[in-house]
Design a protein around this motif. Sequence first.
Motif, PDB file in Angstrom:
ATOM      1  N   ALA A  69      24.309  -4.625  -6.604  1.00  0.00           N
ATOM      2  CA  ALA A  69      24.426  -4.770  -5.051  1.00  0.00           C
ATOM      3  C   ALA A  69      24.930  -3.281  -4.327  1.00  0.00           C
ATOM      4  O   ALA A  69      25.211  -2.523  -5.004  1.00  0.00           O
ATOM      5  CB  ALA A  69      25.658  -5.748  -4.705  1.00  0.00           C
TER       6      ALA A  69
ATOM      7  N   PRO B   8      23.987  -1.484  -0.032  1.00  0.00           N
ATOM      8  CA  PRO B   8      23.232  -1.428   1.100  1.00  0.00           C
ATOM      9  C   PRO B   8      21.898  -0.917   1.044  1.00  0.00           C
ATOM     10  O   PRO B   8      21.522  -0.562  -0.014  1.00  0.00           O
ATOM     11  CB  PRO B   8      24.272  -0.526   2.325  1.00  0.00           C
TER      12      PRO B   8
ATOM     13  N   LYS C 124      18.999   0.960  -4.901  1.00  0.00           N
ATOM     14  CA  LYS C 124      18.940  -0.225  -5.740  1.00  0.00           C
ATOM     15  C   LYS C 124      17.420  -0.370  -6.177  1.00  0.00           C
ATOM     16  O   LYS C 124      17.109  -0.604  -7.377  1.00  0.00           O
ATOM     17  CB  LYS C 124      19.364  -1.732  -5.145  1.00  0.00           C
TER      18      LYS C 124
ATOM     19  N   GLU D 121      15.966  -9.209  -5.477  1.00  0.00           N
ATOM     20  CA  GLU D 121      16.351 -10.194  -4.099  1.00  0.00           C
ATOM     21  C   GLU D 121      15.994 -11.441  -4.138  1.00  0.00           C
ATOM     22  O   GLU D 121      14.972 -12.011  -3.355  1.00  0.00           O
ATOM     23  CB  GLU D 121      15.865  -9.446  -2.752  1.00  0.00           C
TER      24      GLU D 121
ATOM     25  N   HIS E 136      21.987  -8.357  -2.008  1.00  0.00           N
ATOM     26  CA  HIS E 136      23.245  -8.232  -1.234  1.00  0.00           C
ATOM     27  C   HIS E 136      23.869  -9.264  -0.910  1.00  0.00           C
ATOM     28  O   HIS E 136      25.022  -9.051  -0.550  1.00  0.00           O
ATOM     29  CB  HIS E 136      22.655  -7.256  -0.075  1.00  0.00           C
TER      30      HIS E 136
ATOM     31  N   VAL F 141      28.562  -3.888   2.549  1.00  0.00           N
ATOM     32  CA  VAL F 141      28.169  -5.141   2.103  1.00  0.00           C
ATOM     33  C   VAL F 141      29.023  -6.329   2.257  1.00  0.00           C
ATOM     34  O   VAL F 141      30.237  -5.994   2.403  1.00  0.00           O
ATOM     35  CB  VAL F 141      28.023  -4.947   0.382  1.00  0.00           C
TER      36      VAL F 141
ATOM     37  N   ASP G 168      20.758  -5.489   4.530  1.00  0.00           N
ATOM     38  CA  ASP G 168      22.337  -5.502   4.038  1.00  0.00           C
ATOM     39  C   ASP G 168      23.127  -5.560   5.356  1.00  0.00           C
ATOM     40  O   ASP G 168      22.481  -5.876   6.372  1.00  0.00           O
ATOM     41  CB  ASP G 168      22.363  -4.051   3.429  1.00  0.00           C
TER      42      ASP G 168
END
Length: 572
Positions: free
Chosen positions: A39, A41, A46, A171, A204, A245, A469
């Motif tokens: 996880a 922002p 990521k 995601e 996120h 987050v 995010d």
Amino acid sequence: MSETIIEFKKFGFQYKAQAKPTLYDIDFAVSKGEKVLIAGPSGCGKSTLVHCINGLIPFSYKGDMTGSATINGKEIRKLSLFKIARTVGTVLQDSDSQFVGMTVAEDIAFALENDCIPQKEMKDRVQKVADMVNIGDFMSHAPSEVSGGQKQRVSLAGVMVDDVDVLLFDEPLANLDPATGKQAIELIDEIQKKTGAAVIIVEHRVEDVLHRYVDRVVLMNEGRIVTDTTPDKLLAGHFLRDCGVREPLYVTALEYAGVSASEDKHPWNLESMVIDTKDTELVRRWYKDTPSSIDISDRDVLMSVKDISFSYEKNKKTVLDNISLDIYKGEMLAIVGTNGAGKTTFSKVVCGFEKPASGSITFDGQDFLPKSIKERADHVGYVLQNPNQMISQVMIYDEVAFGLRNRKVPEDEIQKKVEEALKVCGLWKMRNWPVSALSFGQKKRVTIASILSMGPEMIILDEPTAGQDYRHYTDIMEFLKKLRDSGITIVMITHDMHLMLEYADRAVVFSHGRIIADDRPAKILTDREIVDKASLKETSLYNLALKCGIEDGTSFVQRFIDYERNEVRSHD
């Protein structure tokens, strides 16, 4: 000792086109059978880490690597993309970029065809995995014909059908309705337990992923790993909030009431969390002392939709069935419901992309149906769910300025409006970048900025916060709230129940082409019949109220919303 499949040691990466590294000193390992959530922002690194795991770095995205990154003990940079794909199966956030088959069945079967699996076995495996993800009735459809959530399931099935050691989900909840997202997390959990494969989830929406337990949460920020720990330890600290987050709503509500979500209470999931008598009393006292302010002021009708019906010619199936709805000036309206319920089609009819079979639409008292798409666009701006369907320019600045230039707006005024829109959407520093360099979530912000820059009277946003995010989500929504406060009407088609609760004045629920509810968000998300019928998800705030013996869960949810709006956000 568990078998390590993926391992990074003092790993760094810098794209060739950038002046600074994107990843710094990454120490990270995943063992067989582990389930890990990554996880952080937007822009934290990521996606770059995901690209390193699945081989897109260094094979598709060039740059300089430092340190070590291995799969099954072999350096990634020395492996072929084919060999990496035999170990790591990836479900991308942007499903459209993953499809290769002409039909759903062909797309799922693609990996098996490459492995020369006998046809009978192939058909059996494809049908089995399609049924597992509830896409079995759409096997003959083209992937482009199914809804956003169904596309996600097709991509998931295409990875599940092959036998890999690592399942990587980028995601996975981005385009799914709440109930389907919940089922997806349950399905991922079941697959992990059945296969023993390592599972890496990049997402996120921490609370939604923690519907099922994960072994570790790796939290990233500014290219570094902030913490690599258990879900309980993560939620006991302020790591998520410090990185921008969103915390689970029940954790935030408990904090407002003075209850600490300490590790020994197991706060990773509300159902398993230990809430003692003292905690319960604090929550009940906060509820009693927090006033509820419900705005019932009258507003003038901006758009009135009466008895609209619509069906696509191809299958003659009724998508909209006698829809009647008033949308008011200066309100923020959420349209919610299951995938395929008719939400997006309703917006297309309003904007003139589709012609209804019957019914009427008036805008500010004038007949709207005879107007062309361009004439309607002068009043109603529409931000599509998929940003790739909207973008036509190479550079970000030019894309946001495109509509204004078409309207012959003076260049100095264009510069002012584009600058404001880009800053609100967190893109000003990237204004001279090519659009192709952006992530899916960043492209989404570009399309929102393009519409915001033109200032229509009403804006319809299809999943405005997908891929965003919490920090950028909040920036965009606060800006939309300011537009609402200035008299512009905001209509949001969304699967994000948090967005609906926090920002919408009213919510309309679609199910099978009909409107089944039109009420305040807190009322809708505490009505189990509506929640089940429309594939929504009850808010954890409601379940917290019940756990603390507060019978009027709807009132508790409404007071939390009002407290956030009046006491928290007003002082930010």
